[in-house]
Write an enzyme that holds these catalytic residues in place. Structure first.
Site, PDB file in Angstrom:
ATOM      1  N   THR A  40     -13.427 -22.142  20.780  1.00 27.35           N
ATOM      2  CA  THR A  40     -14.857 -22.181  21.073  1.00 27.35           C
ATOM      3  C   THR A  40     -15.631 -21.163  20.239  1.00 27.35           C
ATOM      4  O   THR A  40     -16.808 -21.352  19.939  1.00 27.35           O
ATOM      5  CB  THR A  40     -15.058 -21.914  22.580  1.00 27.35           C
ATOM      6  OG1 THR A  40     -14.361 -22.928  23.301  1.00 27.35           O
ATOM      7  CG2 THR A  40     -16.508 -21.946  22.977  1.00 27.35           C
ATOM      8  N   SER A  45     -23.673 -21.644  19.819  1.00 28.11           N
ATOM      9  CA  SER A  45     -25.043 -21.482  19.320  1.00 28.11           C
ATOM     10  C   SER A  45     -25.224 -20.220  18.493  1.00 28.11           C
ATOM     11  O   SER A  45     -26.266 -20.040  17.868  1.00 28.11           O
ATOM     12  CB  SER A  45     -26.031 -21.441  20.488  1.00 28.11           C
ATOM     13  OG  SER A  45     -25.903 -22.583  21.285  1.00 28.11           O
ATOM     14  N   ALA A  46     -24.258 -19.321  18.517  1.00 35.89           N
ATOM     15  CA  ALA A  46     -24.288 -18.115  17.690  1.00 35.89           C
ATOM     16  C   ALA A  46     -25.435 -17.181  18.043  1.00 35.89           C
ATOM     17  O   ALA A  46     -25.957 -16.457  17.216  1.00 35.89           O
ATOM     18  CB  ALA A  46     -24.345 -18.478  16.201  1.00 35.89           C
ATOM     19  N   HIS A  49     -27.427 -13.250  23.251  1.00 36.45           N
ATOM     20  CA  HIS A  49     -28.414 -13.385  24.321  1.00 36.45           C
ATOM     21  C   HIS A  49     -28.885 -12.026  24.812  1.00 36.45           C
ATOM     22  O   HIS A  49     -28.099 -11.090  24.908  1.00 36.45           O
ATOM     23  CB  HIS A  49     -27.809 -14.155  25.496  1.00 36.45           C
ATOM     24  CG  HIS A  49     -27.555 -15.594  25.191  1.00 36.45           C
ATOM     25  ND1 HIS A  49     -28.555 -16.533  25.150  1.00 36.45           N
ATOM     26  CD2 HIS A  49     -26.401 -16.264  24.896  1.00 36.45           C
ATOM     27  CE1 HIS A  49     -28.035 -17.716  24.844  1.00 36.45           C
ATOM     28  NE2 HIS A  49     -26.735 -17.575  24.686  1.00 36.45           N
ATOM     29  N   CYS A 398     -23.167 -24.283  -3.780  1.00 36.90           N
ATOM     30  CA  CYS A 398     -24.271 -24.285  -2.816  1.00 36.90           C
ATOM     31  C   CYS A 398     -24.519 -22.883  -2.265  1.00 36.90           C
ATOM     32  O   CYS A 398     -25.652 -22.488  -2.069  1.00 36.90           O
ATOM     33  CB  CYS A 398     -23.978 -25.236  -1.669  1.00 36.90           C
ATOM     34  SG  CYS A 398     -23.655 -26.921  -2.200  1.00 36.90           S
TER      35      CYS A 398
HETATM   36  C1  LIG Z   1     -21.796 -25.168  23.169  1.00 36.03           C
HETATM   37  C2  LIG Z   1     -21.599 -23.697  23.364  1.00 36.03           C
HETATM   38  C3  LIG Z   1     -22.608 -22.796  23.054  1.00 36.03           C
HETATM   39  C4  LIG Z   1     -22.436 -21.437  23.244  1.00 36.03           C
HETATM   40  N1  LIG Z   1     -23.413 -20.585  22.846  1.00 36.03           N
HETATM   41  C5  LIG Z   1     -23.235 -19.257  23.001  1.00 36.03           C
HETATM   42  C6  LIG Z   1     -24.200 -18.337  22.547  1.00 36.03           C
HETATM   43  O1  LIG Z   1     -25.180 -18.720  21.890  1.00 36.03           O
HETATM   44  N2  LIG Z   1     -24.043 -17.026  22.793  1.00 36.03           N
HETATM   45  C7  LIG Z   1     -22.967 -16.572  23.471  1.00 36.03           C
HETATM   46  O2  LIG Z   1     -22.894 -15.386  23.712  1.00 36.03           O
HETATM   47  N3  LIG Z   1     -21.992 -17.412  23.876  1.00 36.03           N
HETATM   48  C8  LIG Z   1     -22.104 -18.734  23.640  1.00 36.03           C
HETATM   49  N4  LIG Z   1     -21.119 -19.592  24.031  1.00 36.03           N
HETATM   50  C9  LIG Z   1     -19.929 -19.061  24.656  1.00 36.03           C
HETATM   51  C10 LIG Z   1     -18.942 -18.482  23.649  1.00 36.03           C
HETATM   52  O3  LIG Z   1     -18.801 -19.330  22.536  1.00 36.03           O
HETATM   53  C11 LIG Z   1     -17.612 -18.326  24.328  1.00 36.03           C
HETATM   54  O4  LIG Z   1     -17.808 -17.616  25.503  1.00 36.03           O
HETATM   55  C12 LIG Z   1     -16.592 -17.572  23.511  1.00 36.03           C
HETATM   56  O5  LIG Z   1     -16.473 -18.092  22.217  1.00 36.03           O
HETATM   57  C13 LIG Z   1     -15.264 -17.632  24.218  1.00 36.03           C
HETATM   58  O6  LIG Z   1     -14.299 -17.005  23.435  1.00 36.03           O
HETATM   59  P1  LIG Z   1     -12.799 -17.040  23.895  1.00 36.03           P
HETATM   60  O7  LIG Z   1     -12.089 -16.086  23.032  1.00 36.03           O
HETATM   61  O8  LIG Z   1     -12.704 -16.880  25.354  1.00 36.03           O
HETATM   62  O9  LIG Z   1     -12.323 -18.547  23.644  1.00 36.03           O
HETATM   63  P2  LIG Z   1     -11.802 -19.267  22.327  1.00 36.03           P
HETATM   64  O10 LIG Z   1     -12.605 -18.926  21.148  1.00 36.03           O
HETATM   65  O11 LIG Z   1     -11.658 -20.703  22.664  1.00 36.03           O
HETATM   66  O12 LIG Z   1     -10.378 -18.632  22.108  1.00 36.03           O
HETATM   67  C14 LIG Z   1      -9.285 -18.920  22.920  1.00 36.03           C
HETATM   68  C15 LIG Z   1      -8.059 -18.894  22.047  1.00 36.03           C
HETATM   69  O13 LIG Z   1      -6.895 -18.946  22.856  1.00 36.03           O
HETATM   70  C16 LIG Z   1      -5.927 -19.727  22.196  1.00 36.03           C
HETATM   71  N5  LIG Z   1      -4.958 -20.182  23.207  1.00 36.03           N
HETATM   72  C17 LIG Z   1      -5.203 -21.003  24.258  1.00 36.03           C
HETATM   73  N6  LIG Z   1      -4.084 -21.198  24.960  1.00 36.03           N
HETATM   74  C18 LIG Z   1      -3.118 -20.487  24.349  1.00 36.03           C
HETATM   75  C19 LIG Z   1      -1.715 -20.308  24.590  1.00 36.03           C
HETATM   76  N7  LIG Z   1      -1.126 -20.880  25.621  1.00 36.03           N
HETATM   77  N8  LIG Z   1      -1.013 -19.519  23.750  1.00 36.03           N
HETATM   78  C20 LIG Z   1      -1.609 -18.936  22.682  1.00 36.03           C
HETATM   79  N9  LIG Z   1      -2.913 -19.072  22.424  1.00 36.03           N
HETATM   80  C21 LIG Z   1      -3.658 -19.847  23.226  1.00 36.03           C
HETATM   81  C22 LIG Z   1      -6.724 -20.821  21.577  1.00 36.03           C
HETATM   82  O14 LIG Z   1      -6.033 -21.428  20.507  1.00 36.03           O
HETATM   83  C23 LIG Z   1      -7.990 -20.086  21.135  1.00 36.03           C
HETATM   84  O15 LIG Z   1      -7.894 -19.640  19.807  1.00 36.03           O
HETATM   85  C24 LIG Z   1     -21.251 -20.960  23.805  1.00 36.03           C
HETATM   86  C25 LIG Z   1     -20.233 -21.857  24.104  1.00 36.03           C
HETATM   87  C26 LIG Z   1     -20.389 -23.206  23.837  1.00 36.03           C
HETATM   88  C27 LIG Z   1     -19.277 -24.149  24.071  1.00 36.03           C
END
Ligand SMILES: Cc1cc2nc3c(=O)[nH]c(=O)nc-3n(C[C@H](O)[C@H](O)[C@H](O)COP(=O)(O)OP(=O)(O)OC[C@H]3O[C@@H](n4cnc5c(N)ncnc54)[C@H](O)[C@@H]3O)c2cc1C
Ligand SMILES: Cc1cc2nc3c(=O)[nH]c(=O)nc-3n(C[C@H](O)[C@H](O)[C@H](O)COP(=O)(O)OP(=O)(O)OC[C@H]3O[C@@H](n4cnc5c(N)ncnc54)[C@H](O)[C@@H]3O)c2cc1C
Lengths: 478, 415
Positions: A40, A45-46, A49, A398
């Protein structure tokens, strides 16, 4: 025996790893994919907030506001593109003006500085492209934009520079309680750890269930986007939101730090892995965005993409210690990106509470720098090319990315292994031709650097092979 | 200070530089970002170039080679592996290359010959997953013809532009199975000869009024869904066909590369997406000329050559004799015409005749092309058939413009 194993290297895992790498504890990050920031974290949206959305008193409220400040501080220190451009939430009806007042009130309680409600005309003076139908807007000067994957990469690189180990292509398949902590089962053998941190994103509920009683479900919600050419990048100068609803923060129109315009997302229930876009979803995004900024020219689109939110149905992140020596950084939906640095800090606190000793390292390195040819002055460019001719050859036309920059990315703590990995590190292929011209050259460099045939080079994830076999001429110019 | 700097060393830049030399300029520089001269022709290894200009069938590289030969007999300076990054309004050209370093050169005149780039998936918004296996046809052509790698084995092609058609044949000859060529319009965007030689000869079906509505497969393309579209080009539910394939090639149009042109503040025609030009290919910035695909998308390189020779001669005239004089007359697009090049003509600057290139916006049967000033018809040209995929070209005697002020209109009248 490792002190702390972190599962997942999105922005949350990376932030936790970086925070822990300040201390003497040994840290091992396990990531299923072949690179960091591929979940994710690369598709959202990058936006950094400001923090008026979360309910006062929640963990989310506190971590968002602190994260907003820390994120900008860290981006500054680690050479991550960001901009404190402020945000507007638009109201189109009296009822929505009421919502703005509520948000203002929440923001004040959450400690968000500088919030202000503007009239429609005041808002249009700030953003001339806003629709005439805008009645009022909430102005939040501390909101910003960031390169999400570069932020994650910078955190992960900093962790690695300070001694953390990153194991890619390593999927955690089970957790077993041991006397001193946990046995972490992976597709590449077991790892013994004292503490485990769950930062598995949309799969964080599955990882939770490996260690503790079932407590929550991730209900994935997909958001689809348009990314528009730089010719549209100045359509707005701030992040333009609509009023939030149960379904999310609504469709936004925002500049990106790379100079493009981003428009989206919608919110639809989806499978965890489903990052496809749909005609209906994209239609909805277009139509809805036009209510805020009618002039957006969607014929200038250069890409669509989608990301999946790790929603849980709660009003808060799921951050807790559901089993001894096991910390959940789970259900990190929006504003997870913004909150990441604060979540990292909090993770360290929770681990300390479980007995991890946090003894600071004296030699913690907190700098990072990369050359961005496009941003240099003519004099600086001339000097650079004279020193290293590879910086004179433009590969991505680009975005004006040079061979020197691409080659340098292989000398970083987490070198790229895919075409998109190169893109996330140096922007090659991110522009209007979407890698049509530079793709073959990047494949060539990857093939050389990784020591594999061009046919083995992948677009992004392992398995995303680009080429199938040599032509009958076998590489000859026939 | 150069008399002339030519940006781009494809067929347009080569022909322009040669003719500027023949017209008397002696300090000319060509800047080309690739390692070799020749432009896109280097990857077009099929036959069919030069039928009009050389009256023989050449491959792309052969055609380019003829001009590289001609050029080597002149004193034109060539810098390859060097990319122009900026052109300022006062004709200072920023360029960079590993050998030559980062340099800023000044010029008395400039010829823009940067060619074009391909429209991508993002530009047309095909929904679905974003796996490996989606290529623009030109990128696939480069992999096959230059790098020697096949990008897929079961292929669907979206768009019936010439590059897509050529690639249908090329991939087939390399052992891939091309399942279909899909075109959203009710007619093909390519040359008729390519439809026959590249699709029909290999029994590849062409689906007109169809488009790709979904791409399936998370890592590599697994399926492509094709639907019929209505008159407004919207997919008709229930008409879906699913193709099991590993590759989707996109041949959905070319866009002139005019970021440099814009940086110099030169006026762009939204219809051609290239600079607005006068009869001698001069742009809105005096001393800057434009030719080839950067001006408007050509199907045949022969016309690129002709147009570029005019630009080269005009640049020489500009440097040696000073700016062109005279009032200009605008060319308006009448019935059936989607653009013209040039967009303006200065009769005083024309000796006998001037050429007008244009495209029609739909298929016409037997018809007349009419040039008129107000109600007055100036001249007419008969055609049996007109199609958007084939560029039209008329030659107009300048004496017909006597007494005409303001504008003339080019239109098509079906017989
Ligand atoms: C549409 C959308 C818009 C958003 N806009 C914003 C915004 O503008 N501002 C903001 O602050 N937040 C925003 N967010 C939220 C933000 O993107 C997420 O909260 C954040 O990226 C979450 O990061 P993460 O590390 O938890 O998850 P992820 O980036 O998904 O990382 C999880 C990682 O765990 C790994 N993984 C999973 N299971 C296992 C396993 N069993 N073993 C090993 N590895 C595993 C995966 O491969 C992945 O790389 C948005 C989210 C979405 C979907
Ligand atoms: C796949 C394909 C098949 C074709 N088939 C036929 C055919 O069968 N018969 C036929 O007659 N015609 C054919 N054509 C058309 C013909 O090839 C083109 O019309 C012609 O090549 C256009 O010439 P050009 O010089 O304008 O552009 P290009 O050939 O694209 O050359 C432009 C050059 O400018 C360089 N350049 C661009 N920007 C910069 C910069 N900033 N700095 C330095 N250099 C720069 C580029 O590297 C390139 O070399 C085909 C075209 C394609 C793409």
């Amino acid at each position: 025996m490792t002190d702390v194993v972190i599962i997942g290297c999105g922005v949350i895992g990376a932030a936790a790893a970086m925070e822990l790498s300040r201390y003497r504890a040994s840290v091992l990050i396990l990531e299923r994919e072949n690179d960091v920031a591929v979940g994710t974290t690369k598709a959202n949206s990058a936006v950094l907030h400001a923090g008026y959305d979360p309910k006062p008193g929640t963990l989310m409220a506190r971590l968002n506001v602190r994260g907003n400040r820390l994120a900008m501080e860290y981006c500054e220190a680690l050479d991550v593109p960001y901009k404190r451009c402020g945000s507007l939430v638009l109201a189109f009806s009296e009822k929505e003006v009421g919502t703005l007042r509520e948000l203002l009130d929440r923001g004040v309680k959450n400690g968000v500085p500088g919030l202000e409600i503007l009239t429609g005309d005041e808002a249009r003076r700030r953003e001339p492209e806003l629709a005439d139908t805008v009645l009022a807007a909430l102005w939040a000067p501390t909101a910003g934009i960031v390169s999400p994957w570069e932020m994650c990469l910078a955190f992960a690189e900093t962790a690695v520079k300070n001694g953390a180990e990153l194991r890619l292509n390593t999927e955690v398949t089970g957790l077993e309680k041991t006397e001193s902590g946990w046995r972490v089962r992976t597709n590449r053998g077991d790892v013994e750890a004292r503490y485990v941190v769950n930062a598995a994103g949309v799969e964080s509920d599955l990882v939770h269930d490996m260690a503790a009683h079932h407590a929550f479900d991730v209900k994935p919600s997909r958001g689809e986007y348009y990314l528009l050419d730089k010719a549209e990048g100045n359509r707005v100068g701030t992040v333009v939101f609509q009023c939030p609803s149960e379904r999310g923060k609504g469709v936004l129109v925002s500049p990106t730090v790379h100079g493009n315009l981003i428009v989206g997302p919608n919110a639809e229930p989806s499978a965890r892995e489903d990052i496809s876009t749909t005609a209906q979803g994209l239609d909805f995004v277009r139509e809805t965005a036009k209510l805020s900024v009618p002039g957006v020219d969607f014929s200038k689109s250069i890409r669509n993409f989608a990301g999946v939110r790790a929603n849980t149905g709660h009003d808060d992140f799921v951050i807790s210690v559901p089993a001894p020596h096991f910390v959940d950084l789970a259900g990190i939906c929006s504003p997870g990106l913004t909150s990441a640095p604060a979540i990292g800090e909090y993770a360290a606190e929770l681990l300390a509470g479980e007995g991890l000793s946090l003894e600071k390292k004296e030699d913690f390195v907190f700098t990072r720098k990369r050359i961005r040819f496009q941003e240099l002055s003519p004099e600086a460019r001339a000097e650079l090319v004279a020193k290293d001719p590879a910086y004179g050859r433009v590969i991505c036309r680009c975005e004006t990315v040079t061979e020197g920059e691409i080659r340098a990315s292989f000398d970083t703590p987490i070198p790229p292994v895919s075409v998109d990995g190169v893109k996330r590190r140096v922007n090659a292929g991110m522009g209007r031709c979407q890698g049509g011209f530079c793709g073959p050259r990047v494949v060539e460099i990857l093939s050389e650097k990784l020591g594999v045939a061009p046919g083995e080079v992948v677009k992004d994830r392992a398995g995303m092979k680009i080429l199938v076999n040599e032509t009958k001429g076998g590489g000859e110019n026939v | 200070m150069y008399d002339l700097i030519v940006v781009g060393g494809g067929p347009a830049g080569l022909a322009a530089a040669c003719s500027a030399w023949d017209s008397g300029l002696r300090s000319i520089l060509i800047v080309e970002r690739d390692r070799e001269l020749g432009g896109i022709l280097n990857q077009c290894i099929h036959n069919g170039f030069g039928l009009t200009y050389f009256k023989e069938e050449l491959t792309g590289p052969e055609y380019a080679h003829r001009f590289v030969e001609l050029l080597s007999k002149t004193g034109v300076e060539v810098r390859t592996d060097t990319m122009v990054l900026e052109i300022t309004g006062d004709l200072r050209i920023h360029m960079t290359g590993p050998e030559t370093g980062y340099r800023v050169e000044e010029a008395r005149s400039v010829i823009l010959a940067m060619g074009c780039r391909e429209r991508t998936r993002g530009a047309i918004g095909i929904p679905g997953y974003r796996p490996a296996g989606v290529f623009t046809a030109g990128a696939a052509q480069r992999y096959v013809n230059v790098e020697g790698w096949l990008p897929g084995k079961r292929v669907v092609i979206l768009g019936s532009g010439d590059i897509g058609l050529i690639m249908a044949r090329r991939m087939t000859l390399e052992g891939a199975k091309v399942l279909a060529c899909v075109e959203v319009m009710p007619y093909s965007g390519g040359l008729t000869r390519n439809i026959v030689q590249c699709l029909e000869d290999y029994d590849i079906p062409l689906y007109l009024s169809h488009t790709v509505t979904d791409i399936r497969g998370r890592d590599r393309v697994e399926q492509v869904v094709v639907s019929e579209v209505d008159e407004r080009r919207r997919p008709i539910p229930g008409t879906e066909m699913v193709f099991d394939c590993d590759t989707l090639l996109l041949s959905v149009g070319l866009i002139p590369e005019n970021e440099l042109t814009q940086s110099a503040g030169i006026r762009i025609d939204p219809r051609t997406k290239g600079p607005e030009v006068f009869e001698n290919m001069e742009t809105s910035l005096p001393g800057v000329f434009s030719c080839g695909n950067v001006t408007h998308v050509h199907d045949l390189v022969d016309f690129v050559t002709q147009e570029s020779q005019r630009a080269g001669a005009a640049a020489a005239k500009y440097v040696l004799n000073g700016p062109a004089a005279g009032e200009s007359i605008a060319l308006r697009n009448g019935n059936g015409v989607s653009y013209t090049v040039p967009q303006r003509v200065r009769p005083e600057n024309v000796e006998k005749v001037f050429n007008v290139f244009f495209r029609v916006n739909r298929i016409f049967g037997p018809s007349r092309i009419v040039v008129s000033a107000g109600e007055r018809e100036l001249c007419r040209f008969k055609r049996d058939r007109l199609a958007p995929g084939e560029m039209e070209n008329i030659t107009v005697p300048v004496k017909l413009l006597e007494g005409v002020a303001g504008e003339i209109t080019v239109s098509v009248k079906e017989a």
